[in-house]
Design an enzyme around this catalytic site. Structure first.
Site, short mmCIF file in Angstrom:
data_model
loop_
_atom_site.label_atom_id
_atom_site.label_comp_id
_atom_site.label_asym_id
_atom_site.label_seq_id
_atom_site.Cartn_x
_atom_site.Cartn_y
_atom_site.Cartn_z
N SER A 48 0.84 -1.20 0.00
CA SER A 48 0.00 0.00 0.00
C SER A 48 0.87 1.25 0.00
CB SER A 48 -0.86 -0.02 1.26
OG SER A 48 -1.43 1.25 1.49
N TYR A 81 -1.47 0.03 10.77
CA TYR A 81 -1.76 -0.67 9.51
C TYR A 81 -0.61 -0.52 8.53
CZ TYR A 81 -3.57 -1.22 4.76
OH TYR A 81 -3.70 -1.57 3.45
N LYS A 130 2.12 -3.38 6.67
CA LYS A 130 2.45 -3.53 5.24
C LYS A 130 3.96 -3.38 5.03
CE LYS A 130 -1.31 -4.61 3.92
NZ LYS A 130 -1.75 -5.61 2.93
#
Ligand code: NAD
Ligand code: NAD
Lengths: 381, 381
Positions: free
Chosen positions: A148, A172, A176
């Site tokens: 991402s 988050y 990643k």
């Protein structure tokens, strides 16, 4: 007779992005699809529809065998439990094995990740380690990973090249970032075996033009386009809050790089095709944004390379849906950066990737999905 | 009657550092110890000896109850399997519960970590996530974590303060770095519950002065002092290779910050005592070397703050063991930095930590352990 398809395991293929990737894999004629999904954030219906769309696209007179190759074998399971992944690879040993994996399944809500970090690390990191371990056990060394743009945090330059420093600002984003680092270390440990490509998505939006599959968020959508689409069918009558119109951008609202979900999904088919090509890994240490290495690991941005402001998106959705949006300018939201757009040059050069669909198509397809499925999959099965 | 001890779970207490930490916890009079160890790199004998040393230190006429409180309850189990951690917390629910955890168990060989990264991520990251999840389930929110100076990589300044950027250069170092990030995210998610201190060890060496417990490396020791100690009992007759004597250091050889294992272990008792003190967390974002936050997370260096060169160590071990070392200067080793020493000021100020034992004591104790146990634990049980 149809040429034999390679079997690709797509984790989380029932989800928004996974379903479109699965469809593009099937449409390519090169891959058959198996998935594992715990339906934490999706419905099995999505998988049936993917098969249906792919079968409808077959030429008239296609054989039953051709049709059958488009069925998606689905394991209901949780990838944070290693044995549930192992079972799949074991089953497929007798069926010619799994050729490669597209690792899509993850939890993805930035805000929530800060509230329940252990769950995020378990679903996004333990799961990735499990997957790598099982792949290694069964000697499956081809991997495409769903990363991402959040790995860049607030980048020093825009458009953002892959060599930009990785400094994610949320839990988050860190899941990643760490997944990329782990995959890279694994590639470095055995350059004769492992090959992996991470695709750093910017803002995926829209749906397949059939209106049969699309994003079906639970509760209030976290992303702009699904939110606007749902407003146009009468949800959230309070209207859209715009967080700040005094940024240093053309119209003062935040600018993001929206990419049509079908373009994004097709990028995965290109990545699968690129995995075996040694030359792409030559300069990858640099491009991955963290130290150089000897392994076959590479990260690419998937974006359009074009920024759209919040007001641009509202306008475009208004045209697509015919709905007159009520908007309200409120204060800036902490953590928002004015502009985040991809430098898509590397993917264009090495994957021959090009996000060709425009904003109009994106909004039309988003609206088509929304108006065909005002309540998402749940009440449509 | 003895005051009731708090139960502390030490993961990997049979190992080199864990056994000395367990001993210091017992000697403090404040804690009883339970451990989980898979004996991947250690022997149960170490735990029996820790208890024996602690019991021998009791005042004459100590009660059977006092002696019993020094027994270490050991679960043979693997922390990368969540249920094996869960079982312990479940068992202790009926016994007043576990007060806190010192998370020591990990794989730790830098070179090996680049060869089998998946195993390292599983043992050092999946395991950490498992532990946090089980702690959360049983509402145990006190954690001390075994980190390492390797998280700093090649630091921009020396002595290294905790605020130095974290840029580990090995897979092992990344597992320590990521564990810190994960623990920090967990602390940030619930500042009213979680408290964690990471201790970044510099170069632990030496042994308890009894010569009953110490480092028992499998194969050729990776660290300098155990290697020198083993040479003095006749192993590795080819002598010591010194990697470079043309560094910009006083004698040209690399300088490291060796800290006596008993000092290091005592630091953990201080950290357990500091956990409840709110004031230490005030400026922790900064000190942890990565973005600020609202959680109760803090990282401290554990080092002596004094550099010793390879030649200093050879001299000192020569004095302690009486053995005349054969050394050979060979070329620099890639990845070695000339100097790595801790800035110990923060731990001194906030934990009242001071590495008081000197090089002479370190070498004497190392040699005492080695000469008492020329083959380590294995043939001594
Ligand atoms: N949607 C975006 O804006 C965006 C942007 C960048 C990156 N991504 C990444 O793309 C991937 C897919 O995102 P999406 O928007 O399709 O999300 P989604 O929630 O629609 O899809 C994820 C799928 O994975 C499944 N899943 C989650 N955890 C699982 C587990 N432990 N075991 C088995 N299945 C599990 C879910 O049920 C769901 O079907 C994620 O990795 C996400 O981080 C998404
Ligand atoms: N020794 C050093 O120079 C040094 C320096 C900095 C940090 N550290 C850290 O200190 C800690 C202890 O190091 P050490 O030198 O005592 O190592 P060690 O190998 O002697 O001790 C580790 C212990 O953990 C156990 N263990 C490992 N994996 C396990 C698993 N999955 N489940 C259960 N038990 C497991 C081992 O059997 C061993 O008893 C480690 O976290 C290490 O990374 C060590």
């Amino acid at each position: 007779m149809a040429s034999p398809r390679k079997t690709v395991l797509i984790t989380g293929a029932a989800g928004y992005i996974g379903s479109h990737i699965a469809l593009c894999c099937l449409l390519s004629g090169k891959y058959s699809v198996v998935t594992i999904d715990n339906f934490h954030n999706s419905f099995p219906t999505a998988l049936e529809r993917v098969t249906k769309i792919a079968q409808d696209a077959l030429p008239a007179g296609a054989s039953d065998e051709d049709k059958k190759a488009l069925e998606i074998k689905c394991y209901r399971g949780d990838i944070s439990i290693k044995s549930e992944i192992d079972q799949i690879f074991k089953d497929y040993e007798g069926k010619g094995g799994i050729w490669g994996v597209i690792h899509v399944a993850a939890l993805k809500a930035v805000g929530e990740s800060g509230e329940i970090p252990i769950k995020y690390y378990e679903n996004n990191i333990t799961a990735t380690i499990n997957l790598l371990d099982v792949m290694d056990k069964y000697k499956v060394y081809n991997l495409v990973y769903s990363s991402s743009a959040t790995v860049y945090g607030a980048p020093p330059q825009c458009p953002i090249p892959e060599s930009s420093p990785l400094q994610p600002e949320s839990c988050y984003g860190r899941t990643k970032f760490m997944s990329e680092l782990i995959i890279k270390d694994v590639c470095d440990s055995a350059p004769d075996k492992w090959r992996a490509i991470s695709l750093r998505y910017f803002n995926p939006a829209g749906a397949h033009p059939s209106g049969q599959i699309g994003e079906d968020p639970r509760g209030r959508p976290g992303n702009l386009l699904p939110l606007l689409a749902q407003m146009a069918v009468g949800k959230f009558p309070e209207g859209l809050k715009i967080f700040g119109n005094d940024y240093d951008t053309p119209d003062g609202t935040c600018v993001r790089d929206y990419i049509h979900i079908m373009d994004l999904a097709e990028g995965h088919v290109l990545a699968l095709a690129a995995l075996p090509r040694d030359e792409i890994y030559a300069a990858q240490g640099q491009a991955a944004g963290f130290g150089s290495s000897g392994g076959k690991y590479k990260a690419y941005n998937l974006g359009k390379g074009k920024g759209m402001s919040v007001l641009n998106m509202v306008d475009a959705m208004q045209k697509a849906s015919g709905f007159k949006y009520k908007t309200e300018i409120v204060g800036r939201r902490t953590g928002d950066v004015p502009e985040l757009t991809a430098d898509p040059a590397l993917a264009e050069k090495e994957l021959e990737f090009k996000a060709k669909r425009d904003l109009e198509a994106m909004c039309r397809d988003q609206w088509n999905w929304q108006s065909n499925n005002p309540k998402g999959y749940e009440n449509q099965a």
